[in-house]
Design a protein around this motif. Structure first.
Motif, short mmCIF file in Angstrom:
data_model
loop_
_atom_site.label_atom_id
_atom_site.label_comp_id
_atom_site.label_asym_id
_atom_site.label_seq_id
_atom_site.Cartn_x
_atom_site.Cartn_y
_atom_site.Cartn_z
N UNK A 22 0.84 -1.20 0.00
CA UNK A 22 0.00 0.00 0.00
C UNK A 22 0.87 1.25 0.00
N UNK A 23 1.85 1.29 0.90
CA UNK A 23 2.76 2.44 0.98
C UNK A 23 3.51 2.60 -0.35
N UNK A 24 3.99 1.48 -0.90
CA UNK A 24 4.79 1.54 -2.13
C UNK A 24 3.96 2.02 -3.31
N UNK A 25 2.71 1.54 -3.42
CA UNK A 25 1.84 1.97 -4.52
C UNK A 25 1.61 3.48 -4.48
N UNK A 26 1.26 4.00 -3.31
CA UNK A 26 0.96 5.43 -3.21
C UNK A 26 2.20 6.28 -3.47
N UNK A 27 3.32 5.88 -2.87
CA UNK A 27 4.57 6.61 -3.07
C UNK A 27 5.00 6.57 -4.53
N UNK A 28 4.82 5.42 -5.17
CA UNK A 28 5.17 5.26 -6.58
C UNK A 28 4.33 6.19 -7.46
N UNK A 58 -4.67 1.19 -9.59
CA UNK A 58 -4.34 -0.16 -9.12
C UNK A 58 -4.44 -0.22 -7.59
N UNK A 59 -3.97 0.83 -6.93
CA UNK A 59 -4.06 0.89 -5.47
C UNK A 59 -5.51 0.83 -5.01
N UNK A 60 -6.37 1.62 -5.64
CA UNK A 60 -7.80 1.65 -5.26
C UNK A 60 -8.45 0.30 -5.53
N UNK A 61 -8.07 -0.31 -6.67
CA UNK A 61 -8.66 -1.60 -7.04
C UNK A 61 -8.26 -2.70 -6.06
N UNK A 73 -8.17 0.97 2.17
CA UNK A 73 -6.93 1.40 2.84
C UNK A 73 -6.95 2.91 3.08
N UNK A 74 -5.99 3.39 3.87
CA UNK A 74 -5.94 4.79 4.27
C UNK A 74 -5.59 5.73 3.11
N UNK A 75 -5.13 5.18 2.00
CA UNK A 75 -4.74 6.05 0.88
C UNK A 75 -5.80 6.12 -0.22
N UNK A 76 -6.97 5.55 0.01
CA UNK A 76 -8.00 5.57 -1.04
C UNK A 76 -8.42 7.00 -1.37
N UNK A 77 -8.74 7.80 -0.35
CA UNK A 77 -9.17 9.18 -0.61
C UNK A 77 -8.04 10.03 -1.21
N UNK A 78 -6.82 9.96 -0.67
CA UNK A 78 -5.73 10.71 -1.32
C UNK A 78 -5.49 10.27 -2.77
N UNK A 79 -5.64 8.95 -3.04
CA UNK A 79 -5.45 8.46 -4.41
C UNK A 79 -6.52 9.02 -5.34
N UNK A 80 -7.78 9.02 -4.86
CA UNK A 80 -8.87 9.62 -5.65
C UNK A 80 -8.59 11.10 -5.92
N UNK A 81 -8.08 11.79 -4.91
CA UNK A 81 -7.80 13.22 -5.07
C UNK A 81 -6.69 13.45 -6.10
#
Length: 297
Positions: free
Chosen positions: A244-250, A270-273, A278-286
């Protein structure tokens, strides 16, 4: 001693004429032929790095930028930007490797014990075969002085030189020793070069510690490979958290450092899917919202 410059010039001609693959081949030969001209060696590595970066083959680009900063003159006006690009690519590649490693470990965990052991035994067998090959190569290399003496005697007696002669198999080895000296066969062997600029000294220290641990470990023991396989819930959760951390950072590196929106979109989606709670869903959407807003989509 001019082969490195000659092959660099040949590469330049081929690339200008649209023959990029041939140009890449010549650039690689240029780096191999470079004996004492570190700046030319660095230029050849840099040209390769730029080509792979343009092709968005980031892992290859990172390797060549890493090599280029080891040899280029640090007084160059563009050296800081080259170093910065290397550092950003190192961060990107690190995240890619975390995702690949944890994904592989999770798939191993999902297999039956029999299937898992079969895969691990295959790795051990390959390692054994590589060790046997190295022993054979070392034996051949030990004969090099004798072969060289025979070659000199042949040349003195008017003997012809054939490039397909078995004796020439040792040429690459002798060229390596001429340029690098005696180096152990190990990961990151080039770090012994004093010209290397470290992107992050703490990270380098951590890598060195990991390599020492690997050197002490018995790589032919199944337990060495099984210890990292997430076979219980706690280990599996840790593995997922790393991904999760790696996907968001990437995704952030793709977007903010390299402005590669396509790769950033793929990574965030891919992270959302994979981890829709996870805690990064909203930041990823943003992040996706901002990308599509820029694209007027």
């Amino acid at each position: 001693e001019f082969f490195d410059q000659i092959y660099y010039a040949l590469a330049d001609i081929e690339i200008k004429e649209g023959h990029e693959e041939k140009g890449i081949e010549y650039l690689k030969i240029s780096t191999q032929k470079s004996i004492s001209n570190n700046n030319q060696k660095g230029r050849s590595f840099l040209r390769l790095a730029d080509i792979y970066f343009e092709k968005k083959q980031y892992q290859s680009a990172q390797a060549y930028y890493d090599s280029s900063v080891s040899f280029l003159n640090k007084a160059r006006s563009d050296y800081p930007s080259i170093l910065s690009k290397r550092n950003n690519l190192t961060k990107l590649v690190k995240n890619i490797l975390i995702i690949e490693k944890e994904d592989s470990l999770q798939r191993l965990a999902g297999l039956s014990e029999k299937e898992r052991n079969k895969i691990i035994d295959g790795i051990i067998q390959k390692l054994t075969e590589e060790e046997d090959q190295k022993k054979f190569d070392d034996q051949q290399n030990a004969l090099l002085p004798q072969i060289k003496n025979q070659q000199q005697q042949g040349a003195a007696s008017g003997g012809e030189w054939y490039f397909y002669n078995p004796a020439t198999l040792g040429f690459g080895f002798s060229e390596f020793k001429k340029i690098w000296g005696d180096r152990s066969l190990e990961d990151h062997w080039r770090r012994k070069n004093k010209n290397i600029a470290s992107a992050d000294s703490e990270e380098e220290d951590l890598i060195e510690l990991e390599e020492k641990d690997t050197a002490k470990a018995n790589l032919k023991d199944r337990n060495y490979y099984l210890k990292n396989v997430p076979l219980d819930k706690e280990k599996m959760n840790r593995s997922h958290n790393k991904m999760i951390e790696a996907y968001y950072d990437l995704g952030l590196v793709y977007r903010e450092q390299f402005e590669d929106n396509e790769q950033a979109k793929n990574t965030f989606e891919m992270l959302i899917q994979k981890y829709d709670t996870c805690r990064y869903v909203l930041p990823a959407y943003y992040q996706l919202y901002k990308i599509y807003l820029e694209e007027n989509n």
